[in-house]
Design a protein around this motif. Structure first.
Motif, PDB file in Angstrom:
ATOM      1  N   ALA A 154      -1.665  33.236  72.321  1.00 12.99           N
ATOM      2  CA  ALA A 154      -2.061  32.054  70.997  1.00 12.99           C
ATOM      3  C   ALA A 154      -0.385  31.055  70.612  1.00 12.99           C
ATOM      4  N   THR A 155       0.453  31.949  70.759  1.00  6.48           N
ATOM      5  CA  THR A 155       1.502  31.182  69.843  1.00  6.48           C
ATOM      6  C   THR A 155       2.382  30.510  71.176  1.00  6.48           C
ATOM      7  N   LEU A 156       2.071  31.315  72.562  1.00  5.41           N
ATOM      8  CA  LEU A 156       2.280  30.453  73.262  1.00  5.41           C
ATOM      9  C   LEU A 156       1.731  29.514  74.818  1.00  5.41           C
ATOM     10  N   PRO A 157       0.948  28.931  73.551  1.00  7.87           N
ATOM     11  CA  PRO A 157      -0.256  27.502  75.037  1.00  7.87           C
ATOM     12  C   PRO A 157       0.062  27.648  76.114  1.00  7.87           C
ATOM     13  N   GLU A 158       1.126  26.890  76.055  1.00  3.83           N
ATOM     14  CA  GLU A 158       1.904  26.354  77.047  1.00  3.83           C
ATOM     15  C   GLU A 158       2.457  27.054  78.649  1.00  3.83           C
ATOM     16  N   ALA A 159       2.641  28.478  78.384  1.00  2.00           N
ATOM     17  CA  ALA A 159       3.286  30.116  78.741  1.00  2.00           C
ATOM     18  C   ALA A 159       1.878  30.298  79.592  1.00  2.00           C
ATOM     19  N   ALA A 160       2.284  30.025  80.516  1.00  3.79           N
ATOM     20  CA  ALA A 160       2.096  30.845  81.980  1.00  3.79           C
ATOM     21  C   ALA A 160       2.205  32.003  81.019  1.00  3.79           C
ATOM     22  N   LEU A 161       0.655  33.164  80.986  1.00  7.09           N
ATOM     23  CA  LEU A 161       0.716  34.457  80.981  1.00  7.09           C
ATOM     24  C   LEU A 161       0.609  35.358  82.427  1.00  7.09           C
ATOM     25  N   VAL A 162       1.955  36.400  82.069  1.00  8.93           N
ATOM     26  CA  VAL A 162       1.116  36.854  83.334  1.00  8.93           C
ATOM     27  C   VAL A 162       1.737  38.622  83.119  1.00  8.93           C
ATOM     28  N   ARG A 163       0.697  39.205  83.742  1.00  6.76           N
ATOM     29  CA  ARG A 163       0.169  40.868  83.179  1.00  6.76           C
ATOM     30  C   ARG A 163       0.425  41.836  84.420  1.00  6.76           C
ATOM     31  N   VAL A 164       1.605  42.546  84.326  1.00  3.61           N
ATOM     32  CA  VAL A 164       2.489  42.826  85.345  1.00  3.61           C
ATOM     33  C   VAL A 164       1.809  44.547  84.626  1.00  3.61           C
ATOM     34  N   PRO A 165       1.258  45.229  84.961  1.00  2.00           N
ATOM     35  CA  PRO A 165       0.526  46.969  85.106  1.00  2.00           C
ATOM     36  C   PRO A 165       1.722  48.018  85.317  1.00  2.00           C
ATOM     37  N   LEU A 166       1.521  48.820  84.474  1.00  2.00           N
ATOM     38  CA  LEU A 166       2.915  49.837  84.339  1.00  2.00           C
ATOM     39  C   LEU A 166       2.334  50.777  85.972  1.00  2.00           C
TER      40      LEU A 166
END
Lengths: 354, 360
Positions: free
Chosen positions: B328-340
């Motif tokens: 929500a704060t960084l709508p332009e940024a690609a969100l990448v999820r790296v798991p534990l």
């Protein structure tokens, strides 16, 4: 390094008053602030007036930050407060024992101005700050801001030693991270070597005296049970003793998974068979979830156990454990849990020495 | 910004990894580098203080300030590209700069042996950041790599990195410094009255020797100032050019996300928005149990596994709230999820596991 006198009955109060200043450090992200809060809270529950001191600006930076950085709220949140920690001390919690936890943030420039005021150099201090000379000297003499902060801590420690009513009796310093803490603690010694004179020299000498006295000051090392934080803790312990000459207190192991009695076989077949023999037939996806989560937990538990063994083998210090809280945001409930764990940890330390 | 976007004959790209301490920045930076090498690029990763085992894995343990080639794990496939790594040595990078801009050998000797210089170059907060940018600029200027990935130092305020090129310039621009420098420039014998007053003030607080050392240190920089200033300007342009992108690294914990978003907002305000946000060490996603299964398994030997799954899923739900804040704060940024991951990331194989989760 055996810091606990053999044979003494060790209550949390005794443990927490081994020194008047506890300097809490550890690699970034291991939970220094959380552990500082738990230590102070345990002291308060045992009737002490604890003060948590935070550093308001990045090290060696005298210019005031524009606005508060998010770190200022972290500590308060653990006690259910929504206020940032400021230069003026504020009470975060009062316990029925009469003990309290307060917090304040120290800024080097404010500490300098205050010091000069106290020593009859009010006009001088104003001129120094206004001219920007403070910035240059602080930049050229890197130990200066750190030493000013430690000087302020020393002043509070003297007040604690005098036992003046309603003043803090225990100071918990939420110190710079492991990578910086040695140069932080070496700063007064460095200033003496740089042939500083005047009030700065006098203050540096007094700070060195405090740092080297184990009755007055000890370093508490916080770590999680992972490769890098453990290695850094071992390295920091050595440097703190050898270079900074400060006595070590204890190692606080943060984020240890509570022991779960996991079944021996965690692969999907094993989990499936176990549930069948218990007369339950879960869906295949459910079995897969139980198995995968269990395998991850087992692997993490095993590596934590291995790191704990490495830590114990290399660092012969009293060790206290704080459990991992299954929550991505810590508040009063988690703090209570951690304080309780710390309290029982101290109780079992007593068994070790008696 | 002009000029620097093209470095030499080849347009090199720069990725800067920023984020709070202890979130795995070094690991992510190395994984970004590995990803590049796997897709055929010639990459250099600049790391600051890497974990010993990761340094071992990359083969840069004890290696000096120059890039060295990382060899793929034995028995593994060759990489289409190349992975180089360099471990930042702030001290020798600074020495190198002094040598480059000094007007004489005597000046080099005088500065390198000044006790204040040793202090500043070794211990001063901000110097590591300054030197990381300097190294980055040096590598980008050399035109050897398609991609340079920098892991920023663990500083309390990672924003220092962006201000780093201005570090020395800011000092040189300080009014006090200018006053001290004036006589050296104008060839005057006595200091201006105002400067004298101020020096005396400082001397009363910190002692005369410290003041003398400080003045000596600054006067030794005479003649190098312009070189430093110009270089800082170019390094600054590189940081803010279109070929440089910022990758925000955090864990999905409230405190870390607060710090990361604060950093991102300051980067954005400075004209360097983050292009991607890597959320590291997220709890994996699991299918939950039906209420029926959960209650049937209570009291069986599988109960601990049920409790564990529930605890992990609770983390996952809470982490999703933090992830939602980030997007929500960084709508332009690609969100990448790296798991534990189940093990620690301390060899190239584990690094490859992390790289799999990164976008191309």
């Amino acid at each position: 390094v055996k810091v606990l006198p053999g044979g003494t009955e060790l209550e949390p109060r005794t443990f927490l008053t081994l020194a008047r200043v506890l300097i809490v450090t550890g690699k970034g992200g291991v939970g220094k602030t959380t552990v500082s809060a738990a230590l102070a809270n345990l002291a308060a529950k045992n009737g002490l007036r604890a003060l948590i001191v935070q550093l308001a600006t990045p090290q060696a930076r005298l210019s005031p930050p524009d606005g508060w950085a998010p770190e200022a709220w972290q500590l308060g949140r653990l006690f259910g407060s929504t206020e940032p920690v400021a230069y003026e001390p504020s009470v975060l919690v009062s316990h029925p024992t009469g003990g309290t936890v307060s917090a304040r943030a120290i800024r080097p420039d404010e500490a300098l101005v205050e010091y000069l005021h106290l020593h009859g150099m009010r006009r001088l201090s104003r001129r120094l700050v206004a001219s920007g000379a403070v910035d240059v000297v602080a930049t050229a003499i890197p130990g200066m801001p750190d030493m000013l902060v430690l000087g302020k801590v020393k002043q509070m420690e003297r007040i604690a030693a005098a036992g003046i009513p309603d003043t803090p009796s225990l100071i918990v310093l939420d110190a710079p991270a492991a990578g910086h803490v040695v140069s932080f603690l070496q700063s007064p010694r460095g200033l003496l070597d740089a042939a500083a004179g005047g009030p700065v020299r006098a203050q540096a000498e007094e700070v060195v005296e405090m740092l080297e006295d184990p009755q007055r000051c000890r370093v508490m090392l916080v770590t999680t049970l992972e490769e890098t934080p453990v290695s850094e803790t071992i390295e920091t312990a050595r440097l703190v003793e050898e270079r900074a000459g400060v006595q070590l207190g204890a190692v606080l192991v943060n984020g240890r998974f509570p022991t779960l009695d996991l079944p021996e076989r965690l692969d999907p077949e094993g989990v499936g068979e176990l549930s069948l023999s218990a007369g339950v037939r879960p869906l295949e996806a459910e079995v897969a979830s139980l198995s995968r989560a269990g395998l991850l937990r087992a692997a993490r538990q095993a590596s934590q156990t291995a790191q704990l063994a490495r830590l114990a083998e290399t660092l012969p210090l009293p060790r206290l454990e704080l459990p991992f809280c299954f929550s991505s945001e810590l508040g009063p409930r988690e703090l209570d849990e951690l304080t309780g764990a710390l309290s029982s940890g101290v109780d079992s330390l007593a068994l070790d020495v008696s | 910004m002009s000029g620097v976007a093209r470095i030499g004959t080849r347009v090199g790209r720069v990725v800067v990894c920023v984020g709070p301490g202890g979130v795995g920045k070094t690991t992510i930076a190395a994984a970004v580098g590995l990803k590049g090498a796997l897709s055929g690029l010639c990459v250099c990763v600049v790391t600051v203080d890497p974990a010993r085992r990761l340094a071992d894995a990359l083969g840069i343990e004890g290696v000096g300030n120059e890039p060295c080639l990382v060899t793929p794990p034995q028995g593994g496939k060759a990489w289409p590209g190349q992975l180089w790594a360099v471990m930042l040595d702030a001290q020798s990078t600074f020495d190198h700069l002094v040598r480059r801009y000094a007007t004489s050998n005597a000046q080099v000797d005088a500065i390198l042996s000044n006790p204040l210089y040793r202090n500043i170059s070794a211990a001063l907060s901000g110097t590591q950041e300054y030197m990381a940018v300097e190294k980055l600029y040096e590598l980008a200027e050399e035109d050897r790599f398609d991609l340079v990935v920098v892991d920023t130092p663990p500083s309390q305020h990672a924003f220092d990195f962006l201000e780093a090129p201005q570090h020395l310039v800011r000092l040189l621009d300080n009014r006090f410094f200018r006053l001290v420098m004036t006589p050296a420039r104008a060839g005057l014998r006595a200091l201006e009255l105002g400067a004298q007053l101020m020096l005396r003030t400082v001397a009363r607080v910190a002692g005369g020797q410290v003041v003398a050392d400080t003045v000596q240190f600054f006067t030794q920089f005479e003649g190098m100032e312009e070189g430093f200033r110009a270089r800082a300007k170019r390094a600054n342009e590189l940081l803010f050019s279109e070929t440089t992108s910022f990758t925000l690294v955090s864990t999905p914990r409230r405190d870390a996300v607060d710090e990361a978003l604060y950093l991102a907002s300051r980067l954005g305000a400075a004209g360097a928005p983050v292009s991607s946000a890597v959320m590291n060490r997220c709890y994996p996603r699991y299918v939950g149990l039906s209420p029926a299964t959960a209650s049937l398994l209570a009291g069986t030997p599988l109960a601990p596994l049920v409790a564990n799954l529930e605890a992990f899923r609770q983390m996952e739900r809470q982490e999703d709230e933090q992830l939602a804040r980030v997007s929500a704060t960084l709508p332009e940024a690609a969100l990448v999820r790296v798991p534990l991951l189940s093990g620690e990331v301390c060899d190239l194989t584990a690094l490859g596991d992390v790289a799999r989760y990164l976008p191309r």
